[in-house]
Structure formats: C-alpha cells, structure tokens
Design a protein around this motif. Structure first.
Motif: not given
Lengths: 318, 96
Positions: B13, B15-16, B46, B49-51, B79-80, B83-84
């Motif tokens: 994931x 996110x960092x 998987x 984040x947008x950030x 896909x996700x 999109x981000x």
C-alpha cells in the motif's frame, strides 16, 4: 477539564456530548459516565484518550464506573494508553474482526506499520480494506504535517457487524485548523478554516492553488467524498466549530463547496485545542472505490480550474 | 531507461510520502537530468494514496513542465492506482 461519557454518542447524535465537554483547567481531567450503559463512537474514545494524554496520569480522575458495558473501555485500551490501572477484570479476546484499540501514532514509520497490522485486526476483504487504509493514512499524515501535535495522532476504530459499518476516530491536540490554514489564508473563524480545509486544492502550507510539491490540499476532500458516496456521516471539529456531513438517501454528487453538501454546522462548541475527525464507512456498498475515484477526478480538476480563474486579474478598460 | 521497483520500498500500500519524495529526489530527478527515461514499476502494489502519488510526481511537472510525462512510464498499475495517478496528472497540469 471534564468529560462525561453518555449513554450513546455516535456521529448522528454526537452534538450533546460535545456541548457537555468542559474545557476549563487543562491540568486536570475528570471523567464521568452514564451509570447504566455506554455505547460510544470510536471518535469519542479517541477524544477522551487525547485529552488524557495532555494531563499527568495522577491528575486524571475517573468516577467509579457502574455501566454494564464498562469493560469495553478496558478492552479498547483506554486505561492502558493513559497509563492508568482500572478495577475492571475482563477475559481478553483476540481483537481480530472487531476493533482497533486506542493507538497513539507518532511517526511516519509507525503509521506504515500500523496500516499493515490494522487490516488483519478488522478481518476485511481486500476491496473493503482499500478505503479504510486510504482514510487512515491520509488523516494521520495530516496530523503529522499540519497539527504540530506533540502527542501525534490518536486513532480508534470499531467494526459493527449488524450495520456492516466501520467507524473511525482520529484526533489530535495540536494547533487546530484555524492556525494551520491561517498560515497561508486570511481567516477570522474556525468554521471558515474548516470550510477551506475541506475545499480541494487548498492547504495550509501555501496560498498557491493546487498546493506544494508535498501537499495538494486534497486529503480531506477525498475523505469527505468517500463518506458522501457511501451515504455515511463525517465530522470535522476544531476550535469552537464542527462541520458534520449528514447522510442522504439521494444519489450523491460531489461538490467543491462543502457547504453545498447536506450538512450541519455548530460554531458554539467548547473549544477543542486541535482537530477531531470522525467517519463512518459502510462496507456493503455496490460502488467500488475505483468508481468513486472517477467522480473525485472530475470534481477535483474542476475545483482547481475554478479557483485559478477566481484569482485571474480582470482587464481594466478606461 | 531506468526502472524503479516500488514494492520493496513502500510495501503493497503506497502511502508513505517521505519515501515518495526520497524516490523522486534520489532516483527520478537524477535519471531525468541524465536524459534517461524512467519506469515506475507498481508490480505487487494494491493501492496508493493521492498524497503518495502527488509527492512522487507533482514537482516533476512543475520542474520540467508537462513534457516530463513523455519520459515517465507507470508500469503494472492496477485500476485504482491508475485512476489515482490520472487524478494527480490532471490536476497538476490544470494548476500549472
């Protein structure tokens, strides 16, 4: 400071609980509770824990708890986090499938580890875990980057099997939204600051629309959008003001202006030094996370474009 | 062309943001300055984040203009994640 744990406080009916919170004398905390039963949203527990962490353990006074459900406070980790002993004896169960205990997250590395550990605790399918991981990451990183909170972020979450909802609370006792956004924007009230914080493209780190290399000003807009698309509640409370996204049965539309969403505002609450975020996420939604992103993309790009145009200078014809 | 595999750096994931910034400054920027194309490989990731994506690529568009997007390839994105990335690519160009 005084805080009373009522019979029931969830995002839909949280206002009386917030109004009853006593923000005086910051060196002492007195906690009382409903005598019969306490059923609380995790954000309420996170608030109690966050307040408790600002006070020395010996200055926290907890009234003898009588409610039948008092063992929940022990299991959720309230006393442990505050360094207090309770007289509540419980049989510890494996927490998997039920809740994330009250946890203090103080660094980026701790957050990354927490997100990995969190998913098995909640026993979620990968597609269900996706928005939860997203929400937790963005909200906790907001605390690190904007709150200047010495205690970091306090998080708590609970899965409610009957309603198939995850309820999450993330709280800090930092500088609050008004001071954070006020570093880059002229604002006069907490509610004005909250409105800007929810508006896409606006961040406290710059007055430039679209943000900096590190902050886009999109996090809270995304999170409110996740709640809205699932017809769920979302609250943002800082200073004296709270914005609450209300549930709606109609087909959700994402608006740039948070005040166009079905919402309530309260500007006369006891002063919360820091920021409180509560969100419910329904897991039974037919709409996939990736579909939500299509809506967010349209709304966000439109927002940036409109805000840039609003800053355009007009030609002066003489 | 260089390929940067993100999974060993960020886990499944992404996110960092601190790591995203680090990858950008220490790997992507030097490659682009050396006239190399860059492949950002999301195999095994998987979600993101947008950030994270913002911290990874937004400043590249600001620094090199949007022509830099012809020199960066996003590989093995689900896909996700696609999109981000598209959200971030769109709004960076819109913001200018």
């Amino acid at each position: 400071m005084k805080i009373h744990l009522p019979n029931s406080a969830f995002l839909g009916n949280i206002d009386p609980f917030l109004r009853s919170f006593g923000a005086g004398n910051p060196d002492f905390l007195e906690i009382t509770a409903n005598k019969k039963w306490i059923s609380l949203h995790p954000v309420v527990l996170a608030m109690v824990a966050a307040l408790g962490l600002t006070v020395k353990p010996e200055n926290i006074f907890i009234e003898k708890l009588e409610a039948k459900s008092k063992h929940y406070l022990e299991r959720i980790g309230l006393f442990k986090l505050l360094g207090l002993r309770s007289d509540i004896i419980i049989t510890e169960h494996e927490p998997a499938g039920r809740f994330i205990p009250l946890t203090r997250i103080g660094s980026s590395e701790e957050l990354s580890r927490f997100i990995v550990d969190m998913v098995p605790l909640l026993h979620l399918k990968p597609d269900q875990a996706e928005p939860i991981k997203y929400v937790v990451s963005e909200l906790v990183r907001n605390v690190f980057e904007h709150s200047s909170s010495k205690a970091g972020a306090i998080i708590c979450a609970q899965f409610y099997k009957k309603s198939n909802i995850i309820r999450i609370g993330i709280v800090d006792t930092g500088i609050g939204i008004k001071k954070s956004i006020g570093a880059s924007y002229k604002i006069s009230s907490d509610i004005e600051a909250i409105k800007l914080a929810l508006t896409p493209g606006i961040t406290g780190t710059t007055s430039r629309i679209g943000g900096t290399e590190f902050n886009a000003g999109a996090g809270l807009f995304f999170i409110k959008s996740i709640a809205k698309s699932a017809h769920d509640f979302f609250i943002l409370y800082s200073g004296n003001a709270m914005y609450k996204l209300l549930t709606s049965a109609s087909k959700p539309r994402l608006y740039i202006d948070p005040f166009r969403d079905r919402h309530s505002l309260n500007e006369e609450l006891p002063y919360w030094q820091g920021t409180v975020v509560g969100i419910d996420i329904s897991l039974g939604q037919k709409q996939e996370f990736s579909q939500l992103l299509d809506f967010v993309r349209d709304a966000y790009v439109k927002a940036i474009s409109e805000q840039k145009k609003a800053k355009y200078k007009k030609a002066k014809f003489i | 062309m260089i390929t940067i595999k993100l999974l060993p750096l960020v886990g499944s994931f992404a996110e960092n943001k601190d790591i995203a910034k680090d990858v950008r400054l220490k790997q992507v920027v030097p490659a682009l300055d050396g006239k190399k194309e860059v492949v950002l490989d999301f195999e095994g990731i998987d979600g993101a984040t947008q950030s994270f994506i913002h911290a990874l690529i937004s400043d590249l568009v600001r620094k090199y203009d949007n022509g830099v997007l012809d020199k960066i390839y996003f590989k093995n994105c689900n896909k996700t994640v696609q999109k981000i990335i598209n959200i971030v690519v769109d709004y960076i160009q819109e913001a200018g």
